[in-house]
Scaffold this motif. Structure first.
Motif, mmCIF file in Angstrom:
data_model
loop_
_atom_site.group_PDB
_atom_site.id
_atom_site.type_symbol
_atom_site.label_atom_id
_atom_site.label_comp_id
_atom_site.label_asym_id
_atom_site.label_seq_id
_atom_site.Cartn_x
_atom_site.Cartn_y
_atom_site.Cartn_z
ATOM 1 N N ARG A 61 149.743 119.170 73.631
ATOM 2 C CA ARG A 61 150.798 119.277 72.623
ATOM 3 C C ARG A 61 151.017 117.945 71.889
ATOM 4 N NH1 ARG A 61 154.780 123.375 73.462
ATOM 5 N NH2 ARG A 61 153.714 125.242 74.255
ATOM 6 N N LYS A 62 150.542 116.852 72.485
ATOM 7 C CA LYS A 62 150.839 115.530 71.959
ATOM 8 C C LYS A 62 149.629 114.824 71.359
ATOM 9 C CE LYS A 62 154.673 114.740 75.152
ATOM 10 N NZ LYS A 62 155.697 114.661 74.083
ATOM 11 N N ALA A 117 148.192 112.017 77.635
ATOM 12 C CA ALA A 117 149.224 112.229 76.621
ATOM 13 C C ALA A 117 149.604 110.955 75.884
ATOM 14 C CB ALA A 117 150.473 112.830 77.263
ATOM 15 N N SER A 136 149.752 117.349 77.480
ATOM 16 C CA SER A 136 149.005 116.366 76.694
ATOM 17 C C SER A 136 148.430 116.987 75.439
ATOM 18 C CB SER A 136 147.888 115.765 77.550
ATOM 19 O OG SER A 136 148.407 115.150 78.712
ATOM 20 N N ASN A 144 159.668 112.417 75.555
ATOM 21 C CA ASN A 144 159.028 111.177 75.130
ATOM 22 C C ASN A 144 158.448 110.386 76.294
ATOM 23 O OD1 ASN A 144 159.718 111.615 72.424
ATOM 24 N ND2 ASN A 144 161.758 110.740 72.744
#
Length: 342
Positions: free
Chosen positions: A321-322, A223, A319, A198
């Protein structure tokens, strides 16, 4: 092979900039020799150097600051915003304004306020910009960067700093050789260690401190998660309390003094339930339990040159992935102006 979302024009722009950053940086080293000699002579005359920039330009200055201090130059890397607020030293100094676009709002304000001086220079990728037209400038090859987050501009600006350091008699470095080789170690384990976190802390020492700060900025931009760059000691002095399984830790380890403290921080992360990733130019044995991305032994700015392309790729992969359309900002612009709100 690393995988993630790849839709959107932002990613394509980032990849295009990164594909040519090494060649442009090497060209920048050799095409600025005359102005580099002039700037080095100014620094030798005044004995004091102030580097002013914003964003990634400031963090490039932070990396060069350490290198100048190794040459016994009284060097300070300041944000241009702080210079506007706090002023400059009264004593003689050389001032370099650094802006890849040459149009950063704080840099333009400084240009309006500063008197003409033989010891005032610039660094930019945009020769036709306001900065490029106003001051004697080192000019980065390849033109202005167009992708949102700083990739090529950071690498090229570091090359401009390296050109001046060489002109000032800095010890021989394999900076250009490392750029030309552009090592590509596997990043899959590092991606898996960071992709679900996170927030992320990146830390380094010496020249690697500025590299940590620059890549923390890049991760926040791309991200859209909290990411922080620290010097190793600053990481120990308080932020260790944030260690938790959902906090990512990325440590930049160089040889000798540049790597001192890496094991302490890595073990603290492991004890808190998070696996640290270590980008390692130390030439020493890997730290047990950590995910190590290994490079040949390099130090100082050459360690930066070795790690930077892989760091960029890793951060873009995390990034992706997010964020669905990575590299396409929703609240920012490439060239940031000045906020005049009281």
């Amino acid at each position: 092979m690393m995988t993630g979302q790849t839709s959107g024009n932002g990613l394509a722009l980032l990849e295009a900039e990164m594909a040519r950053q090494g060649a442009d940086a090497i060209a920048s080293l050799t095409s600025n020799e005359a102005i580099a000699v002039e700037l080095a002579a100014s620094i030798a005359r005044t004995g004091r150097l102030v580097l002013a920039g914003m964003g990634a330009s400031h963090y490039a200055n932070r990396m060069a600051e350490t290198a100048w201090r190794r040459l016994k130059v009284d060097c300070r890397a300041e944000t241009a915003g702080d210079v506007l607020l706090q002023g400059l030293p009264v004593r003689p100094h050389t001032l370099v304004l650094v802006s890849q676009s040459g149009e950063s709002g704080e840099i333009l304000q400084l240009l309006d306020l500063l008197p003409d001086s033989a010891d005032l220079f610039g660094m930019t990728l945009a020769p036709q910009s306001t900065l490029g037209r106003s001051l004697p400038c080192l000019i980065g090859a390849g033109g202005q960067e167009v992708a949102f987050a700083a990739t090529r501009s950071l690498t090229v600006t570091l090359a401009l700093h390296a050109a001046v350091l060489a002109a000032a008699g800095g010890e021989a470095s394999n900076f250009a050789d490392v750029l030309a080789v552009s090592p590509q170690p596997p990043l899959d384990e590092a991606l898996e260690a960071l992709a679900l976190k996170n927030s992320v802390i990146i830390a380094g020492r010496g020249e690697l401190r500025g590299l940590a700060e620059a890549n923390g900025l890049m991760l926040m931009e791309l991200a859209r998660i909290p990411a922080f760059g620290f010097e190793f000691g600053q990481f120990r002095h308080g932020p260790l309390e944030a260690l938790a399984p959902d906090l990512g830790v990325l440590l930049l380890r160089g040889p000798g003094a540049l790597g001192a403290g890496t094991a302490t921080l890595a073990n603290a992360a492991l004890g808190a339930g998070t696996t640290p990733v270590i980008f390692d130019c130390s030439g020493e044995a890997p730290i047990e339990g950590a995910v190590t991305v290994a490079f040949s032994r390099n130090e100082r700015l050459s360690a930066v040159a070795a790690m930077l392309p892989s760091l960029q790729k890793l951060i873009i992969a995390v990034s992706s992935r997010k964020v669905a359309r990575v590299g396409e900002p929703v609240r920012s612009t490439k060239i940031t102006g000045i906020d005049h709100e009281a």
